[in-house]
Design a protein around this motif. Sequence first.
Motif, mmCIF file in Angstrom:
data_model
loop_
_atom_site.group_PDB
_atom_site.id
_atom_site.type_symbol
_atom_site.label_atom_id
_atom_site.label_comp_id
_atom_site.label_asym_id
_atom_site.label_seq_id
_atom_site.Cartn_x
_atom_site.Cartn_y
_atom_site.Cartn_z
ATOM 1 N N VAL A 3 -24.115 73.302 63.652
ATOM 2 C CA VAL A 3 -23.625 71.987 63.232
ATOM 3 C C VAL A 3 -24.430 71.572 62.002
ATOM 4 C CG1 VAL A 3 -23.348 69.591 63.930
ATOM 5 C CG2 VAL A 3 -23.019 71.408 65.598
ATOM 6 N N ARG A 4 -23.729 71.015 61.016
ATOM 7 C CA ARG A 4 -24.389 70.608 59.778
ATOM 8 C C ARG A 4 -24.243 69.118 59.556
ATOM 9 N NH1 ARG A 4 -23.782 75.084 55.274
ATOM 10 N NH2 ARG A 4 -24.735 73.341 54.210
ATOM 11 N N THR A 6 -23.368 66.006 57.358
ATOM 12 C CA THR A 6 -22.474 65.747 56.232
ATOM 13 C C THR A 6 -23.019 64.644 55.338
ATOM 14 O OG1 THR A 6 -21.157 64.180 57.533
ATOM 15 C CG2 THR A 6 -20.441 66.490 57.513
ATOM 16 N N LEU A 33 -23.074 64.279 61.639
ATOM 17 C CA LEU A 33 -22.868 65.716 61.696
ATOM 18 C C LEU A 33 -21.389 66.052 61.649
ATOM 19 C CD1 LEU A 33 -25.518 66.430 64.475
ATOM 20 C CD2 LEU A 33 -25.843 66.336 61.998
ATOM 21 N N ASP A 34 -21.088 67.276 61.211
ATOM 22 C CA ASP A 34 -19.687 67.646 61.021
ATOM 23 C C ASP A 34 -18.902 67.775 62.322
ATOM 24 O OD1 ASP A 34 -20.691 70.102 61.846
ATOM 25 O OD2 ASP A 34 -20.227 71.144 59.991
ATOM 26 N N ASP A 35 -19.581 67.736 63.464
ATOM 27 C CA ASP A 35 -18.863 67.741 64.740
ATOM 28 C C ASP A 35 -18.584 66.326 65.245
ATOM 29 O OD1 ASP A 35 -21.318 66.842 65.659
ATOM 30 O OD2 ASP A 35 -21.576 68.441 67.148
ATOM 31 N N GLY A 36 -18.922 65.303 64.428
ATOM 32 C CA GLY A 36 -18.679 63.914 64.781
ATOM 33 C C GLY A 36 -19.845 63.229 65.462
ATOM 34 N N SER A 37 -20.880 63.961 65.818
ATOM 35 C CA SER A 37 -22.040 63.365 66.473
ATOM 36 C C SER A 37 -23.001 62.804 65.424
ATOM 37 C CB SER A 37 -22.743 64.381 67.366
ATOM 38 O OG SER A 37 -23.256 65.456 66.602
#
Length: 72
Positions: A3-4, A6, A33-37
């Motif tokens: 996970v990165r 953003t 983060l790019d997973d929405g977290s």
Amino acid sequence: MPVRATHATLSAGRDAVYDPRARQGSVPIEFHLDDGSTLDGALILTSVELEWLHQQTSRLVDAHGQALGGTP
């Protein structure tokens, strides 16, 4: 795939703190983060970096005022 981050934003409701012994400032931020977290974090700034950031944000505030029709 890891996970990165953003982007980061200022953390609402938390104040920046200056540590005179370390001569550093700490600004609470939230990493998105790019997973929405999100993750809580801190931007640590030296005295020189604090002055540079002040100059940069002052320039942005002036540009914002001009964009809203203020005087140059």
